[in-house]
Design an enzyme around this catalytic site. Sequence first.
Site, PDB file in Angstrom:
ATOM      1  N   ASN A 180       0.824  -1.099   0.051  1.00  0.00           N
ATOM      2  CA  ASN A 180      -0.084  -0.082  -0.081  1.00  0.00           C
ATOM      3  C   ASN A 180       0.982   1.285  -0.117  1.00  0.00           C
ATOM      4  O   ASN A 180       1.547   1.669   0.900  1.00  0.00           O
ATOM      5  CB  ASN A 180      -1.095  -0.075   1.328  1.00  0.00           C
ATOM      6  CG  ASN A 180      -1.779   1.352   1.445  1.00  0.00           C
ATOM      7  OD1 ASN A 180      -1.819   2.124   0.467  1.00  0.00           O
ATOM      8  ND2 ASN A 180      -2.407   1.214   2.602  1.00  0.00           N
TER       9      ASN A 180
ATOM     10  N   LYS B 263      -0.049   4.361  -0.171  1.00  0.00           N
ATOM     11  CA  LYS B 263      -0.718   5.474   0.223  1.00  0.00           C
ATOM     12  C   LYS B 263      -0.293   6.534  -0.715  1.00  0.00           C
ATOM     13  O   LYS B 263      -0.221   6.529  -1.978  1.00  0.00           O
ATOM     14  CB  LYS B 263       0.001   5.591   1.671  1.00  0.00           C
ATOM     15  CG  LYS B 263      -0.274   4.412   2.760  1.00  0.00           C
ATOM     16  CD  LYS B 263      -0.043   4.540   4.007  1.00  0.00           C
ATOM     17  CE  LYS B 263      -0.185   3.353   4.629  1.00  0.00           C
ATOM     18  NZ  LYS B 263      -0.112   3.313   6.151  1.00  0.00           N
TER      19      LYS B 263
ATOM     20  N   HIS C 145      -9.564   0.980   5.077  1.00  0.00           N
ATOM     21  CA  HIS C 145      -8.233   1.415   5.737  1.00  0.00           C
ATOM     22  C   HIS C 145      -8.538   2.280   7.044  1.00  0.00           C
ATOM     23  O   HIS C 145      -9.279   3.323   6.791  1.00  0.00           O
ATOM     24  CB  HIS C 145      -7.037   2.007   4.731  1.00  0.00           C
ATOM     25  CG  HIS C 145      -5.653   1.915   5.508  1.00  0.00           C
ATOM     26  ND1 HIS C 145      -5.536   2.883   6.236  1.00  0.00           N
ATOM     27  CD2 HIS C 145      -4.861   1.022   4.985  1.00  0.00           C
ATOM     28  CE1 HIS C 145      -4.057   2.457   6.641  1.00  0.00           C
ATOM     29  NE2 HIS C 145      -3.766   1.317   5.914  1.00  0.00           N
TER      30      HIS C 145
ATOM     31  N   GLU D 195      -6.697   4.750   7.893  1.00  0.00           N
ATOM     32  CA  GLU D 195      -6.756   6.333   7.641  1.00  0.00           C
ATOM     33  C   GLU D 195      -7.762   6.612   6.965  1.00  0.00           C
ATOM     34  O   GLU D 195      -8.272   7.993   7.069  1.00  0.00           O
ATOM     35  CB  GLU D 195      -5.503   6.267   6.794  1.00  0.00           C
ATOM     36  CG  GLU D 195      -4.008   6.149   7.546  1.00  0.00           C
ATOM     37  CD  GLU D 195      -2.645   5.461   6.560  1.00  0.00           C
ATOM     38  OE1 GLU D 195      -3.008   5.628   5.512  1.00  0.00           O
ATOM     39  OE2 GLU D 195      -2.311   5.066   7.580  1.00  0.00           O
TER      40      GLU D 195
ATOM     41  N   GLU E 241      -5.075  -4.579  10.813  1.00  0.00           N
ATOM     42  CA  GLU E 241      -4.128  -3.568  10.882  1.00  0.00           C
ATOM     43  C   GLU E 241      -4.352  -2.837  12.153  1.00  0.00           C
ATOM     44  O   GLU E 241      -5.130  -1.999  12.282  1.00  0.00           O
ATOM     45  CB  GLU E 241      -3.984  -2.796   9.844  1.00  0.00           C
ATOM     46  CG  GLU E 241      -3.722  -3.245   8.339  1.00  0.00           C
ATOM     47  CD  GLU E 241      -3.282  -2.267   7.336  1.00  0.00           C
ATOM     48  OE1 GLU E 241      -2.251  -2.590   6.939  1.00  0.00           O
ATOM     49  OE2 GLU E 241      -3.985  -0.969   7.091  1.00  0.00           O
TER      50      GLU E 241
ATOM     51  N   GLY F 252       2.758   2.482  10.783  1.00  0.00           N
ATOM     52  CA  GLY F 252       3.800   3.675  10.624  1.00  0.00           C
ATOM     53  C   GLY F 252       4.552   3.879  12.064  1.00  0.00           C
ATOM     54  O   GLY F 252       5.142   5.054  12.052  1.00  0.00           O
TER      55      GLY F 252
ATOM     56  N   SER G  18       3.675  -1.969  10.247  1.00  0.00           N
ATOM     57  CA  SER G  18       5.164  -1.994  10.584  1.00  0.00           C
ATOM     58  C   SER G  18       5.971  -3.209  10.239  1.00  0.00           C
ATOM     59  O   SER G  18       6.597  -3.964  10.875  1.00  0.00           O
ATOM     60  CB  SER G  18       5.419  -1.472  11.944  1.00  0.00           C
ATOM     61  OG  SER G  18       5.145  -0.127  12.344  1.00  0.00           O
TER      62      SER G  18
HETATM   63  P1  13P Z   1       3.141   0.368   7.638  1.00  0.00           P
HETATM   64  O1  13P Z   1       3.758  -0.578   7.103  1.00  0.00           O
HETATM   65  O2  13P Z   1       3.858   1.806   7.266  1.00  0.00           O
HETATM   66  O3  13P Z   1       2.923   0.575   9.038  1.00  0.00           O
HETATM   67  O4  13P Z   1       1.688   0.724   7.049  1.00  0.00           O
HETATM   68  C1  13P Z   1       0.753  -0.427   7.245  1.00  0.00           C
HETATM   69  C2  13P Z   1      -0.358   0.084   6.704  1.00  0.00           C
HETATM   70  O5  13P Z   1      -1.106   0.979   7.003  1.00  0.00           O
HETATM   71  C3  13P Z   1      -0.799  -0.723   5.191  1.00  0.00           C
HETATM   72  O6  13P Z   1      -2.123  -0.470   4.676  1.00  0.00           O
END
Ligand code: 13P
Length: 255
Positions: free
Chosen positions: A9, A11, A97, A99, A169, A175, A215
């Site tokens: 992803n 983003k 997601h 976010e 997640e 992150g 992560s």
């Molecule tokens: P990270 O791998 O940067 O922690 O992000 C995970 C994520 O949100 C994947 O959709």
Amino acid sequence: MRKKIAAANWKMNTLQSEGKTLVANLLSTLPALSESRQVVIAPPFTQLVNVTAQLQGHAHIHASAQNCATEKSGAYTGEISAAMVTDAGAAYVIIGHSERREYYKEDNATLVKKSDIALENGLQVIFCCGEPLSVRDAETQNQYVETQIREGLFHYSTEQLKNIVIAYEPIWAIGTGRTASAQQAQDMHAHIRSVIAGKFGAEAADDMSILYGGSVKASNAIELFSCPDVDGGLVGGASLVAEEFTGIITAMVNS
Ligand code: 13P
């Protein structure tokens, strides 16, 4: 058949030239994939057509959108429909997601509309769930995630469920560099699988791919993916570095 998947992803990262280089580097080092060992790449919308073109001729590696609209078409300025995502050549779409849930206030009812329309357009849905830190601290994460699954997926038929992948997640691990331990991931994945079994039956639950996100790096992927209920990962930051993501793909292929 349960598939293992390494999903990237990106983003809101990468310009076209960077995305092209990233995919080219990945393709040059890709281990052998199969029906049961797949890779998914979710670039920003503006690169879906490029990525799809680059992936042509490579079996078992697919493009994904990171989101789609709730509506079919019409006067929805700035939105991208599921049909447009399919038309761009993507096979998957990420829905729910954290976010999107947090920053764009997408609730379970909105996500249901998105998943419904994505499935109607022949897309496979990567349905995200996961708890915030306050819920984990209160030790109510199992109920929290169960509600997300119940409200997001329980209206589907067993047939429709075959086109859905779940990504767990935990928000506190996204992150932050703070990965869930392999045991925490396994416990939640086993819980999710039992929730699916309770509604759709043991066979459907056994076939369901449940990815871990938060992560994931090449260095922790082997341990995470060796858990019996962890079927690969949804990867943010580490998927932007070709070497790292190749390491994660290799861990998935060997798991
Ligand atoms: P990270 O791998 O940067 O922690 O992000 C995970 C994520 O949100 C994947 O959709």
